[in-house]
Enzyme design. Structure first.
Site, PDB file in Angstrom:
ATOM      1  N   TYR A 148       5.438   1.842  -4.022  1.00  0.00           N
ATOM      2  CA  TYR A 148       4.759   1.026  -5.025  1.00  0.00           C
ATOM      3  C   TYR A 148       5.668   0.672  -6.191  1.00  0.00           C
ATOM      4  O   TYR A 148       5.225   0.093  -7.175  1.00  0.00           O
ATOM      5  CB  TYR A 148       3.524   1.753  -5.551  1.00  0.00           C
ATOM      6  CG  TYR A 148       2.415   1.906  -4.535  1.00  0.00           C
ATOM      7  CD1 TYR A 148       1.734   0.800  -4.048  1.00  0.00           C
ATOM      8  CD2 TYR A 148       2.038   3.156  -4.060  1.00  0.00           C
ATOM      9  CE1 TYR A 148       0.712   0.927  -3.123  1.00  0.00           C
ATOM     10  CE2 TYR A 148       1.015   3.304  -3.135  1.00  0.00           C
ATOM     11  CZ  TYR A 148       0.353   2.189  -2.675  1.00  0.00           C
ATOM     12  OH  TYR A 148      -0.662   2.317  -1.756  1.00  0.00           O
ATOM     13  N   ASP A 208      -0.576  12.704   1.494  1.00  0.00           N
ATOM     14  CA  ASP A 208       0.153  12.987   2.727  1.00  0.00           C
ATOM     15  C   ASP A 208       1.426  13.786   2.504  1.00  0.00           C
ATOM     16  O   ASP A 208       1.815  14.592   3.342  1.00  0.00           O
ATOM     17  CB  ASP A 208       0.496  11.671   3.447  1.00  0.00           C
ATOM     18  CG  ASP A 208      -0.746  10.906   3.832  1.00  0.00           C
ATOM     19  OD1 ASP A 208      -1.326  11.197   4.882  1.00  0.00           O
ATOM     20  OD2 ASP A 208      -1.157  10.025   3.052  1.00  0.00           O
ATOM     21  N   HIS A 451      10.041   1.216   2.219  1.00  0.00           N
ATOM     22  CA  HIS A 451       8.753   0.655   2.618  1.00  0.00           C
ATOM     23  C   HIS A 451       7.984   0.130   1.425  1.00  0.00           C
ATOM     24  O   HIS A 451       8.193   0.541   0.279  1.00  0.00           O
ATOM     25  CB  HIS A 451       7.908   1.687   3.384  1.00  0.00           C
ATOM     26  CG  HIS A 451       7.371   2.801   2.523  1.00  0.00           C
ATOM     27  ND1 HIS A 451       6.080   2.813   2.063  1.00  0.00           N
ATOM     28  CD2 HIS A 451       7.940   3.933   2.065  1.00  0.00           C
ATOM     29  CE1 HIS A 451       5.882   3.909   1.347  1.00  0.00           C
ATOM     30  NE2 HIS A 451       6.991   4.601   1.332  1.00  0.00           N
ATOM     31  N   TYR A 532      -6.312  -2.320  -3.818  1.00  0.00           N
ATOM     32  CA  TYR A 532      -6.690  -1.367  -4.860  1.00  0.00           C
ATOM     33  C   TYR A 532      -5.472  -0.841  -5.611  1.00  0.00           C
ATOM     34  O   TYR A 532      -5.612  -0.216  -6.671  1.00  0.00           O
ATOM     35  CB  TYR A 532      -7.467  -0.185  -4.250  1.00  0.00           C
ATOM     36  CG  TYR A 532      -6.618   0.970  -3.769  1.00  0.00           C
ATOM     37  CD1 TYR A 532      -6.494   2.136  -4.531  1.00  0.00           C
ATOM     38  CD2 TYR A 532      -5.925   0.909  -2.554  1.00  0.00           C
ATOM     39  CE1 TYR A 532      -5.714   3.207  -4.098  1.00  0.00           C
ATOM     40  CE2 TYR A 532      -5.151   1.965  -2.128  1.00  0.00           C
ATOM     41  CZ  TYR A 532      -5.048   3.114  -2.897  1.00  0.00           C
ATOM     42  OH  TYR A 532      -4.264   4.165  -2.472  1.00  0.00           O
ATOM     43  N   ARG A 533      -4.289  -1.126  -5.115  1.00  0.00           N
ATOM     44  CA  ARG A 533      -3.047  -0.583  -5.662  1.00  0.00           C
ATOM     45  C   ARG A 533      -1.919  -1.363  -5.013  1.00  0.00           C
ATOM     46  O   ARG A 533      -2.009  -1.718  -3.837  1.00  0.00           O
ATOM     47  CB  ARG A 533      -2.962   0.894  -5.282  1.00  0.00           C
ATOM     48  CG  ARG A 533      -1.867   1.726  -5.891  1.00  0.00           C
ATOM     49  CD  ARG A 533      -2.024   3.157  -5.388  1.00  0.00           C
ATOM     50  NE  ARG A 533      -1.026   4.081  -5.910  1.00  0.00           N
ATOM     51  CZ  ARG A 533      -0.843   5.304  -5.448  1.00  0.00           C
ATOM     52  NH1 ARG A 533      -1.591   5.752  -4.461  1.00  0.00           N
ATOM     53  NH2 ARG A 533       0.079   6.090  -5.982  1.00  0.00           N
TER      54      ARG A 533
END
Length: 606
Positions: A148, A208, A451, A532-533
């Site tokens: 992110y 995770d 990623h 949402y993010r």
């Protein structure tokens, strides 16, 4: 894998707040070796621009003078100029100077300096300093929201406030109340190990991978997998430094405790009296959260399981079975639904082991490779966990098995039915509050792996799930990238999370990944599904999709921002919220600016 390696072992938790617990030392060496051995990029490359990159509206001389003042306030050792080579590192040893998984050029989103406050009072001093000099600051907890944007400031040249290094105390664990109070640098690893050390019958809820900040993940509205999996919903009480430098306590914390102590209900009741303000400090730039309470789960018996489904086209039927089970709360946790390609990636083996060609791995190759795995040639895998006493768990499993039996070929397996190296054992740990490291392994899918996450919210209905999945699958095919979907499914909504894995040495792969993100955001929003993010480079675009009522929500956010932060110094642009000082002056990213940056154009005013 053998643990001998030419790479130094990751730091231990006993030696460094951000390190690994001893129980994961060998796993850490293996993970680091696996990922860095698949790297073709040098550890760093010479920087091409003048260093450090100074903040906007600030000359180099003004910056040097301001930094000198800050060094007097914090001490020279706690103010680091960002003029060294940029090293991407890996998850447990990530940078705080830039985005380790850079999608734009590595030098684009960089800080001018990094500062390390050791107390709430020092955070307040930094904020007052920023107001005095008009220098934007960008707070991070531990910087492990990789995928992110990591630690990269949205405005290049900002001063990163690294809260984690020196503010990493577990301030309180209340066993009777099943709650804790933590600073930003407390990781899931650290909180879990402390609870174990005290032999308390409590669980944490972990995402995770367990290296991230408990506080930071909650205020970014991350999720985990026990019944306490909605992290922000299970926080209770905040202490916040406002952009003015003032200190605020929310919830019951606003009521002074006896003789100067904390109010005893601060971690017991969330709203208190009057407007419930906590929400405006999640996913925002309205304040710096320096302390947060979290509820903990009393330990209980549990049983993890997986259910496999043989056909890709089973997907809508799986969703229709999950919804009533979740709404009736028969599903004990927040379960995961993964496509079988994720089962290949989580082995830690590179894609080249399964497919030698170019482009996305074909379905036939996935099928052939999956046939060699313990679960065989299947398409979808549902991971769940049930809680309670043995009798109730047994009854729950029978009801779940019966519900999914409506899908021809569905098969339930327990951890005892699968080999020790299967990821179900990893999921069982996560779903019983034990933070792990293994879910990093899918990053080995391509060399120099990085990623992006694409994370829309989708109603738990077959038609909605199919609509989003079809858009995502079509656009992945268009841009020639592997589709790696994982869904966190609840009774009314699911987080449809796509991992866009790319080789960060490849400008072409970066360009295609950025274009894929843009189009997925636009096309799903056009159908009524929003993220949402998201990654910091796409926050303006995502914020722009929430435009009902002539952008009423953004205008409301901007009103709050301008009232709290009139000088526009606190994380300008985070989650698409720009202060008046920056607003409409070319900082927003709403089109092809990310791809343009790969061609040498700078992000920001031209």
């Amino acid at each position: 894998m053998a643990t001998n390696s030419s790479f130094p072992p990751p730091p231990s938790l006993s030696a460094k707040y951000s390190g690994l617990p001893e129980r994961l030392a060998e796993a850490g060496i293996e993970s680091k070796t696996r990922l860095l051995s698949n790297r073709t990029l040098p550890a760093s490359v010479p920087r091409q621009s003048d260093v450090p990159r100074v903040p906007p509206d600030t000359t180099r001389a003004e910056f040097n003078q301001a930094i000198g003042e800050l060094q007097q306030i914090l001490g020279v050792d706690n103010v680091a100029i960002n003029d060294k080579p940029l090293v991407d590192g890996w998850y447990m040893e990530h940078p705080n100077t830039h985005d380790a998984f850079h999608i734009a050029p590595q030098e684009e989103l960089v800080s001018s300096a990094v500062v390390y406050p050791g107390s709430v009072e020092e955070v307040q001093s930094i904020v007052r300093w920023a107001n005095k000099h008009g220098i934007p600051v960008y707070p991070i907890s531990m910087g492990r929201n990789i995928g992110y944007g990591g630690t990269a400031p949205r405005v290049p040249g900002s001063v990163v406030i690294d809260l984690g290094r020196r503010m990493n105390r577990i301030l309180n664990i209340d066993a009777e109340n099943a709650s804790c109070l933590v600073e930003p640098g407390v990781s899931y690893f650290a909180l879990y190990e402390e609870i174990q050390r005290r032999k308390l019958p409590l669980w944490i809820d972990t995402p995770d991978v367990g290296g991230g900040s408990v506080l930071g993940n909650a205020i970014d509205r991350g999720v985990g997998y026990t019944p306490y999996g909605d992290h922000f919903a299970n926080h209770c009480g905040m202490e916040i430094v406002l952009p003015s430098g003032e200190l605020l306590r929310t919830g019951m914390g606003a009521l002074p405790g006896k003789d100067g102590a904390d109010n005893p209900t601060w971690q017991s009741f969330q709203p208190a009296y009057g407007p419930y303000s906590d929400g405006i400090f999640s996913q925002s730039n309205f304040g710096i959260v320096v302390r947060m309470g979290m509820w903990l789960m009393p330990e209980t018996n549990h049983q993890s399981y997986l259910i496999t489904f043989p056909r890709d086209e089973d997907f809508p039927d799986i969703i229709e079975v999950i919804r009533p089970l979740a709404q009736r709360r028969l599903l004990g946790n927040i379960p995961q639904l993964r496509h079988v390609v994720q089962e290949l990636a989580i082995t830690g083996r590179p894609k080249s082991d399964f497919y030698k060609g170019s482009g996305p791995i074909p379905r036939d190759a996935i099928r052939q490779s999956a046939a060699s795995l313990a679960i065989g040639d299947v398409s979808w895998i549902f991971y769940g966990t049930q809680y309670g006493d043995a009798a109730s768990i047994s009854t729950q499993l029978e009801l779940i098995r019966d519900a999914f039996s409506k899908i021809h070929g569905a098969k339930m397996r327990l951890p005892k039915d699968l080999p020790a190296d299967h990821c179900i054992h990893n999921r069982a740990n996560i779903c019983s509050g034990v933070p792990v490291l293994r879910d990093l392994d899918w990053l080995n899918w391509v060399p120099n792996a990085a990623h992006l996450f694409f994370s829309p919210i989708v109603p738990t209905r077959a038609r909605d799930a199919r609509a989003v999945h079809d858009i995502v699958a079509r656009l992945h095919a268009k841009y020639g990238l592997d589709l790696l979907p994982t869904l966190c499914v609840a009774g009314r909504e699911m987080h449809y999370i796509v991992n866009i894995v790319y080789d960060r040495s490849s400008v072409d792969e970066k360009r295609r990944s950025a274009a894929l993100m843009r189009e997925m955001i636009a096309e799903t929003a056009a159908e009524g599904y929003g993220e949402y993010r998201t990654h910091i480079l796409f926050q303006d675009m995502v914020a722009g999709t929430y435009n009902w009522g002539n952008n009423a929500l953004m205008r409301f956010n901007e009103t709050i921002k301008d009232a709290l932060d009139p000088n526009g110094i606190l994380a300008p642009g985070r989650n698409g919220i720009w202060p008046r000082r920056f607003r409409g002056k070319g900082w927003e990213i709403k089109g092809t600016e990310v791809e343009d940056a790969l061609d040498g154009k700078r992000i920001g005013p031209k």
